[in-house]
Motif scaffolding. Structure first.
Motif, PDB file in Angstrom:
ATOM      1  N   LYS A  16      40.795  36.531  26.862  1.00 44.56           N
ATOM      2  CA  LYS A  16      41.161  37.160  28.031  1.00 44.56           C
ATOM      3  C   LYS A  16      40.029  38.062  28.572  1.00 44.56           C
ATOM      4  CE  LYS A  16      46.347  37.407  28.262  1.00 44.56           C
ATOM      5  NZ  LYS A  16      47.223  37.700  27.204  1.00 44.56           N
ATOM      6  N   ARG A  17      39.395  38.262  27.948  1.00 47.71           N
ATOM      7  CA  ARG A  17      38.184  39.220  28.115  1.00 47.71           C
ATOM      8  C   ARG A  17      37.183  38.429  28.988  1.00 47.71           C
ATOM      9  NH1 ARG A  17      37.569  44.099  24.731  1.00 47.71           N
ATOM     10  NH2 ARG A  17      35.267  44.320  25.084  1.00 47.71           N
ATOM     11  N   ARG A  18      37.063  37.149  28.452  1.00 47.82           N
ATOM     12  CA  ARG A  18      36.044  36.155  29.285  1.00 47.82           C
ATOM     13  C   ARG A  18      36.801  35.904  30.516  1.00 47.82           C
ATOM     14  NH1 ARG A  18      35.435  31.441  30.094  1.00 47.82           N
ATOM     15  NH2 ARG A  18      37.542  30.601  29.660  1.00 47.82           N
ATOM     16  N   GLN A  19      38.316  35.485  30.689  1.00 46.63           N
ATOM     17  CA  GLN A  19      38.708  35.562  31.912  1.00 46.63           C
ATOM     18  C   GLN A  19      38.639  36.823  32.914  1.00 46.63           C
ATOM     19  OE1 GLN A  19      42.737  34.898  31.118  1.00 46.63           O
ATOM     20  NE2 GLN A  19      42.388  32.769  30.390  1.00 46.63           N
ATOM     21  N   ASN A  20      38.652  38.090  32.117  1.00 45.07           N
ATOM     22  CA  ASN A  20      38.478  39.169  33.132  1.00 45.07           C
ATOM     23  C   ASN A  20      36.934  39.322  33.767  1.00 45.07           C
ATOM     24  OD1 ASN A  20      41.045  40.027  32.758  1.00 45.07           O
ATOM     25  ND2 ASN A  20      40.460  41.608  31.199  1.00 45.07           N
ATOM     26  N   ASN A  21      35.994  39.100  32.803  1.00 48.07           N
ATOM     27  CA  ASN A  21      34.793  38.949  33.111  1.00 48.07           C
ATOM     28  C   ASN A  21      34.305  37.850  34.165  1.00 48.07           C
ATOM     29  OD1 ASN A  21      33.765  40.979  31.418  1.00 48.07           O
ATOM     30  ND2 ASN A  21      33.349  39.643  29.896  1.00 48.07           N
ATOM     31  N   ASP A  22      35.106  36.846  34.434  1.00 49.27           N
ATOM     32  CA  ASP A  22      35.107  35.727  35.357  1.00 49.27           C
ATOM     33  C   ASP A  22      35.494  36.284  36.596  1.00 49.27           C
ATOM     34  OD1 ASP A  22      33.792  34.038  33.487  1.00 49.27           O
ATOM     35  OD2 ASP A  22      35.507  32.746  33.357  1.00 49.27           O
ATOM     36  N   LEU A  23      36.756  37.009  36.450  1.00 46.31           N
ATOM     37  CA  LEU A  23      37.447  37.522  37.445  1.00 46.31           C
ATOM     38  C   LEU A  23      36.485  38.546  38.331  1.00 46.31           C
ATOM     39  CD1 LEU A  23      40.265  37.668  39.226  1.00 46.31           C
ATOM     40  CD2 LEU A  23      40.845  39.472  37.450  1.00 46.31           C
ATOM     41  N   ILE A  24      36.152  39.264  37.456  1.00 46.44           N
ATOM     42  CA  ILE A  24      35.057  40.297  38.118  1.00 46.44           C
ATOM     43  C   ILE A  24      34.027  39.872  38.723  1.00 46.44           C
ATOM     44  CG2 ILE A  24      33.434  42.310  37.600  1.00 46.44           C
ATOM     45  CD1 ILE A  24      36.024  43.634  37.295  1.00 46.44           C
ATOM     46  N   ASN A  25      33.497  38.760  38.227  1.00 45.90           N
ATOM     47  CA  ASN A  25      32.116  38.312  39.123  1.00 45.90           C
ATOM     48  C   ASN A  25      32.606  37.374  40.103  1.00 45.90           C
ATOM     49  OD1 ASN A  25      30.280  38.945  37.162  1.00 45.90           O
ATOM     50  ND2 ASN A  25      30.762  37.267  35.872  1.00 45.90           N
ATOM     51  N   THR A  26      33.736  36.768  40.258  1.00 38.37           N
ATOM     52  CA  THR A  26      34.314  36.100  41.466  1.00 38.37           C
ATOM     53  C   THR A  26      34.481  37.237  42.572  1.00 38.37           C
ATOM     54  OG1 THR A  26      35.707  34.633  39.992  1.00 38.37           O
ATOM     55  CG2 THR A  26      35.922  34.689  42.125  1.00 38.37           C
ATOM     56  N   ILE A  27      35.416  38.272  42.264  1.00 40.91           N
ATOM     57  CA  ILE A  27      35.578  39.436  43.275  1.00 40.91           C
ATOM     58  C   ILE A  27      34.400  39.978  43.538  1.00 40.91           C
ATOM     59  CG2 ILE A  27      36.740  41.551  43.453  1.00 40.91           C
ATOM     60  CD1 ILE A  27      38.661  39.634  42.956  1.00 40.91           C
ATOM     61  N   LEU A  28      33.284  40.096  42.817  1.00 45.35           N
ATOM     62  CA  LEU A  28      32.079  40.863  43.149  1.00 45.35           C
ATOM     63  C   LEU A  28      31.422  39.746  44.483  1.00 45.35           C
ATOM     64  CD1 LEU A  28      30.534  42.048  39.858  1.00 45.35           C
ATOM     65  CD2 LEU A  28      31.210  43.446  41.962  1.00 45.35           C
ATOM     66  N   GLN A  29      31.531  38.671  43.963  1.00 48.72           N
ATOM     67  CA  GLN A  29      30.864  37.827  44.814  1.00 48.72           C
ATOM     68  C   GLN A  29      31.490  37.395  46.166  1.00 48.72           C
ATOM     69  OE1 GLN A  29      30.598  34.017  42.714  1.00 48.72           O
ATOM     70  NE2 GLN A  29      28.305  33.916  42.951  1.00 48.72           N
ATOM     71  N   ARG A  30      32.960  37.476  46.172  1.00 48.18           N
ATOM     72  CA  ARG A  30      33.654  37.472  47.598  1.00 48.18           C
ATOM     73  C   ARG A  30      33.411  38.880  48.313  1.00 48.18           C
ATOM     74  NH1 ARG A  30      39.799  35.412  45.618  1.00 48.18           N
ATOM     75  NH2 ARG A  30      38.997  33.415  44.943  1.00 48.18           N
ATOM     76  N   THR A  31      33.452  39.795  47.774  1.00 44.20           N
ATOM     77  CA  THR A  31      33.164  41.192  48.437  1.00 44.20           C
ATOM     78  C   THR A  31      31.539  41.137  48.663  1.00 44.20           C
ATOM     79  OG1 THR A  31      33.354  42.147  46.461  1.00 44.20           O
ATOM     80  CG2 THR A  31      35.215  42.160  47.712  1.00 44.20           C
ATOM     81  N   GLY A  32      30.756  40.409  48.141  1.00 44.90           N
ATOM     82  CA  GLY A  32      29.258  40.504  48.516  1.00 44.90           C
ATOM     83  C   GLY A  32      28.731  41.794  47.555  1.00 44.90           C
ATOM     84  N   LEU A  33      29.245  42.082  46.601  1.00 47.67           N
ATOM     85  CA  LEU A  33      28.751  43.192  46.005  1.00 47.67           C
ATOM     86  C   LEU A  33      27.856  42.795  44.653  1.00 47.67           C
ATOM     87  CD1 LEU A  33      31.753  45.561  46.023  1.00 47.67           C
ATOM     88  CD2 LEU A  33      29.628  46.008  47.280  1.00 47.67           C
ATOM     89  N   THR A  34      27.955  41.528  44.243  1.00 46.78           N
ATOM     90  CA  THR A  34      27.242  41.110  43.265  1.00 46.78           C
ATOM     91  C   THR A  34      25.697  41.855  43.042  1.00 46.78           C
ATOM     92  OG1 THR A  34      28.134  38.891  43.264  1.00 46.78           O
ATOM     93  CG2 THR A  34      26.270  39.061  41.844  1.00 46.78           C
ATOM     94  N   GLU A  35      24.868  41.854  43.941  1.00 46.03           N
ATOM     95  CA  GLU A  35      23.562  42.330  43.804  1.00 46.03           C
ATOM     96  C   GLU A  35      23.335  43.880  43.572  1.00 46.03           C
ATOM     97  OE1 GLU A  35      20.692  40.979  46.698  1.00 46.03           O
ATOM     98  OE2 GLU A  35      20.966  39.029  46.115  1.00 46.03           O
ATOM     99  N   ILE A  36      24.329  44.481  43.890  1.00 49.03           N
ATOM    100  CA  ILE A  36      24.379  46.043  43.797  1.00 49.03           C
ATOM    101  C   ILE A  36      25.300  46.576  42.899  1.00 49.03           C
ATOM    102  CG2 ILE A  36      23.298  46.429  46.007  1.00 49.03           C
ATOM    103  CD1 ILE A  36      25.959  47.179  46.966  1.00 49.03           C
ATOM    104  N   LYS A  37      25.902  45.442  42.083  1.00 50.34           N
ATOM    105  CA  LYS A  37      26.969  45.880  41.071  1.00 50.34           C
ATOM    106  C   LYS A  37      26.665  47.037  39.989  1.00 50.34           C
ATOM    107  CE  LYS A  37      26.250  41.843  37.926  1.00 50.34           C
ATOM    108  NZ  LYS A  37      25.917  42.508  36.540  1.00 50.34           N
ATOM    109  N   ASP A  38      25.349  47.296  39.733  1.00 49.08           N
ATOM    110  CA  ASP A  38      25.047  48.284  38.795  1.00 49.08           C
ATOM    111  C   ASP A  38      24.617  49.590  39.422  1.00 49.08           C
ATOM    112  OD1 ASP A  38      25.480  46.308  36.563  1.00 49.08           O
ATOM    113  OD2 ASP A  38      23.477  45.612  36.846  1.00 49.08           O
ATOM    114  N   ARG A  39      24.593  49.873  40.573  1.00 50.47           N
ATOM    115  CA  ARG A  39      24.395  51.090  41.314  1.00 50.47           C
ATOM    116  C   ARG A  39      25.386  51.857  41.135  1.00 50.47           C
ATOM    117  NH1 ARG A  39      21.592  49.556  46.891  1.00 50.47           N
ATOM    118  NH2 ARG A  39      20.122  48.098  46.000  1.00 50.47           N
TER     119      ARG A  39
END
Lengths: 265, 221
Positions: free
Chosen positions: B98-121
């Protein structure tokens, strides 16, 4: 220094205090409740004097007073502006009461200084056990409520929008805060317990950017502070509180400078 | 689908609105317009269950609704990074799968909202538009079928407003996400939304989006 029993007891007790305060502090800071934690320690002073006056343990008096008042503050005022004002009023009343209770009781004024400013001597094995049980209870509550409490503390509006029971979480938090104040006051004193409940977490906020990392840094800084404080107090015979607060304040300003440096680079 | 029938709300003696009747279909992109204090946010709070109605019914097809509230307390000292802020809305799990699924979900959402590159700010230090995207991303985490945006574009520059609305439009098109957009911005209403509901005289009426005008946002005399 561990050849002395009182130092061993003080060391164990302050380790538990530091872990609890460092952990709870992260949520105090993120919920903007530094002022309330300060007030609760003054209320704790009144509670301890009340305990002495009626002949019960000061710790029990402290827990009683901080619990009642934190729940009262929590249910009286949800708006932060009104909270500040009501906290000031309650705080003034309790400082007055604490002084009254002390003057009515037959205990010497040195006892009052111990409650107010803390002391590493004179903490008994029994009191250490009480502290440990309370500290473990507080830590368990945080483990159980970790996720919703993080959400509510770091994004209250988002947590409400997601349908979390934020009022229940707030009361749960205030109860654990009251207990932490009562635990912490045993070593660093009721006037400076808020040092451990606010500064390490406020420093962590400037250095790291996730809740678990903030907890690790905050607990770490408060552990180093109390261990260093105990050691220096032992060799210099100066008050432990002085060393703890000095260390935490230096760490805070270093943290703040680090943040500003990062902003410019 | 959300079906509202004869919905009324009073705070004490004060009537907020009465007899609201409307339906929002799956895949709709609808704007909710009207003056300040006309009850838009109250209606939304009733729909998502944060407030109780005084009378009337709301039927939903059991779907998850994501709500992006109007105000957030995020100052420049706010410590969490964008990704950690979004993660606040995740359920805790110790199960590795489930943790892996959660991580995938977060990555997908970050990508869809265009936030991947600045996710650590740190969220406190990013621009207003990026903050709004992060709020949007957090609400998307529960895989909602309907998304309610409460004045999400209010404090943004025109260009940033359009970027955010382009993103919402894309979510609406690609994933058939139903969008309810509460707004004071008639340009955005015309440009992006398919339908509009106007709060007027304590009730609500459907209106052609192209006819939405500035005076509809002014207080009733």
């Amino acid at each position: 220094m561990f050849g002395y029993e009182f130092m061993r007891e003080a060391f164990i007790a302050s380790t538990f205090i530091a872990i609890t305060a460092g952990l709870v502090g992260v949520f105090v800071v993120s919920r903007n409740m530094s002022f309330l934690s300060h007030t609760l320690s003054e209320i704790g002073f009144a509670g301890a004097s009340f305990g002495i006056l009626i002949g019960i343990s000061p710790l029990v008096g402290m827990i009683l007073f901080t619990l009642i008042s934190s729940i009262a503050v929590g249910s009286l005022s949800t708006e932060s502006s009104r909270r500040e004002a009501s906290i000031s009023a309650i705080s003034s009343l309790f400082i007055g009461l604490g002084i009254l209770f002390l003057s009515l009781s037959s205990e010497s004024s040195s006892y009052a200084t111990n409650i107010l400013f803390g002391s590493i001597v004179g903490i008994s094995a029994k009191e250490v056990h009480q502290l440990m049980i309370l500290a473990i209870f507080v830590i368990l509550i945080f483990i159980i409520f970790y996720k919703p409490l993080s959400f509510d503390s770091f994004d209250h509006i988002g947590a409400q929008a997601a349908g979390l029971k934020t009022r229940l979480l707030s009361i749960t938090f205030l109860v654990t805060l009251a207990l932490s104040v009562s635990i912490g006051a045993q070593i660093v004193g009721s006037l400076l317990v808020f040092v451990l409940l606010t500064l390490p977490a406020a420093t962590a906020k400037y250095i790291v950017h996730s809740v678990p990392k903030m907890i690790i840094v905050s607990v770490g800084l408060s552990l180093i502070g109390v261990w260093l404080g105990l050691y220096l107090a032992f060799i210099t015979n100066w008050p432990v509180t002085f060393f703890i607060s000095t260390f935490e304040v230096i760490a805070y300003f270093l943290g703040l400078s680090y943040k500003n440096w990062r902003l410019n680079h | 689908m959300i079906k509202v029938e004869n919905l009324s709300k009073r705070f004490g003696n004060q009537l907020v609105f009465e007899n609201l009747n409307f339906q929002i279909n799956d895949g709709d992109f609808i704007s909710l317009v009207g003056p300040n204090g006309s009850g838009k946010t109250t209606l939304v709070k009733i729909i998502i269950g944060l407030e109780k109605s005084s009378s009337g019914t709301i039927k939903t097809s059991g779907q998850t609704i994501g709500y992006v509230p109007q105000f957030r307390n995020i100052d420049s000292d706010y410590p969490l990074s964008i990704e950690q802020f979004i993660r606040l809305n995740l359920k805790i799990t110790l199960n590795p799968e489930k943790r892996r699924q959660n991580n995938d979900l977060i990555n997908t959402i970050l990508q869809r909202t265009g936030l991947t590159e600045i996710k650590d700010r740190p969220l406190g230090l990013v621009s207003g538009g990026e903050k709004q995207k992060a709020y949007l991303a957090q609400a998307l985490l529960n895989d909602p079928k309907t998304l309610i945006l409460d004045e999400s574009t209010a404090s943004l520059d025109v260009e940033v407003k359009n970027q955010l609305m382009d993103l919402v439009q894309e979510l609406n098109h690609k994933y058939q996400l139903t969008v309810i957009f509460i707004t004071h911005d008639y340009d955005l209403t015309k440009k992006y939304t398919k339908r509009a509901l106007l709060f007027k005289n304590k009730t609500i009426e459907p209106i052609d989006v192209q006819k939405v005008s500035k005076d509809m946002f002014e207080m009733e005399g």
